[in-house]
Every structure is written in structure tokens, then in C-alpha cells.
Design a protein around this motif. Structure first.
Motif, mmCIF file in Angstrom:
data_model
loop_
_atom_site.group_PDB
_atom_site.id
_atom_site.type_symbol
_atom_site.label_atom_id
_atom_site.label_comp_id
_atom_site.label_asym_id
_atom_site.label_seq_id
_atom_site.Cartn_x
_atom_site.Cartn_y
_atom_site.Cartn_z
ATOM 1 N N THR A 19 42.154 -63.687 -63.002
ATOM 2 C CA THR A 19 43.077 -62.580 -63.234
ATOM 3 C C THR A 19 42.627 -61.296 -62.548
ATOM 4 O O THR A 19 43.160 -60.229 -62.821
ATOM 5 C CB THR A 19 43.241 -62.324 -64.749
ATOM 6 N N ARG A 33 47.389 -61.742 -69.120
ATOM 7 C CA ARG A 33 47.017 -60.355 -68.906
ATOM 8 C C ARG A 33 46.181 -60.277 -67.656
ATOM 9 O O ARG A 33 45.232 -61.040 -67.538
ATOM 10 C CB ARG A 33 46.238 -59.797 -70.102
ATOM 11 N N PRO A 34 46.481 -59.454 -66.697
ATOM 12 C CA PRO A 34 47.540 -58.462 -66.648
ATOM 13 C C PRO A 34 48.921 -59.117 -66.598
ATOM 14 O O PRO A 34 49.048 -60.244 -66.128
ATOM 15 C CB PRO A 34 47.257 -57.688 -65.363
ATOM 16 N N SER A 35 49.897 -58.401 -67.059
ATOM 17 C CA SER A 35 51.246 -58.939 -67.197
ATOM 18 C C SER A 35 51.835 -59.370 -65.855
ATOM 19 O O SER A 35 51.687 -58.675 -64.845
ATOM 20 C CB SER A 35 52.152 -57.889 -67.826
#
Length: 158
Positions: free
Chosen positions: A69, A114-116
Motif C-alpha cells: 500500500t 487503506r489508503p482508499s
């Protein structure tokens, strides 16, 4: 080499003895990983579709845990890889409800990332395309299943 049609292959297979069929199946299993995976599904998991879905979901959980991510670029690559896996698993089953359930599970995980994903246009568009795909697939299912899956889909649409 000319590749024969499925009809021709089927006719030829009808004339083979049981031992030769067994040998052909085992040879197919050794030839390619997807063939072996399909044989595994047909022999061990086709009778228990719920168990199959649960095992695929646990595999998807592991893939989602491995997502890098740090960058949206790495997220996109891994998410597309997961989506390809879902398509392969769905093809083994041939049941539309299995495919819908796996895609809904995929979309739930995308929302939780997450992050979106909604901050990235590419990932957001991929998510929206999956929702449209799910809607189309739900429309061909039995009415009771349509209702249940549409409730889940409405939870994702928000």
C-alpha cells in the motif's frame, strides 16, 4: 498440428478404454497448473460449493494482506492480479452465484483498503466496473438470490 474441435475430441474419448482415459487425465494434470487446479476442483471440491467458496475467500484474504500500500501503482498491479485469480476460480465452478459471491467479497475488500481506492481514478473506475458487472450477473440469478445479493450490493454502493 491441427487442433481438433471439442466435438471431435469428445467422440474420440468415447472409444477409449477407462485406463487410457485415466492416463490422459493425469497427463493433462501434469501439463499445466490450471489443468491440475481444475481437476482438483472437479474431484474434491465440486460437491461442496460453500466449502470451495470459503477456501477461495481465504486465498483472497492472503492476497489482500500482501498488497503493497506504499504506492497506488503497486496496489493496482496486485488488485488486477487478484481479479484475474477470481475469474479463474469462477471459471472452475461455472455457477454464476459463486462468481457473484467472490466479486462481492472482492469489492468489500477494496472498500476496506487503506489508503482508499476512491482517491485514485484508475482504482475507483475498476471498482465501479466490478459493481456494474455484479449487477449484470445478479440479474440472471433466481429471484431469492437476486434479493440477497442486491442487498449486499447496496451496502457497497454507498
Amino acid at each position: 498440428m491441427k487442433i481438433e474441435s471439442i466435438v471431435t475430441i469428445k467422440k474420440e474419448l468415447k472409444h477409449l478404454p477407462k485406463e487410457d482415459l485415466l492416463e490422459l487425465c493425469l497427463r493433462l494434470g501434469k501439463f499445466k497448473k490450471e489443468n491440475k487446479a481444475l481437476l482438483t476442483y472437479l474431484l474434491f471440491e465440486a460437491h461442496d460449493e460453500d466449502g470451495y467458496i470459503a477456501s477461495v475467500k481465504s486465498t483472497l484474504d492472503e492476497l489482500f494482506e500482501g498488497i503493497n500500500t506504499d504506492s497506488y501503482f503497486y496496489m493496482k498491479k496486485t488488485i488486477r492480479k487478484i481479479l484475474r485469480q477470481i475469474r479463474v476460480y469462477s471459471r472452475y465452478s461455472l455457477k454464476k452465484s459463486t462468481e457473484v459471491e467472490l466479486l462481492l467479497y472482492f469489492c468489500e475488500h477494496l472498500n476496506a483498503l487503506r489508503p482508499s481506492i476512491h482517491r485514485n481514478i484508475t482504482l475507483s473506475n475498476l471498482y465501479q466496473r466490478q459493481l456494474l458487472s455484479i449487477k449484470k450477473k445478479i440479474s440472471v440469478l433466481h429471484e431469492d438470490l437476486q434479493y440477497d445479493y442486491n442487498l449486499q450490493l447496496e451496502g457497497l454502493d454507498r
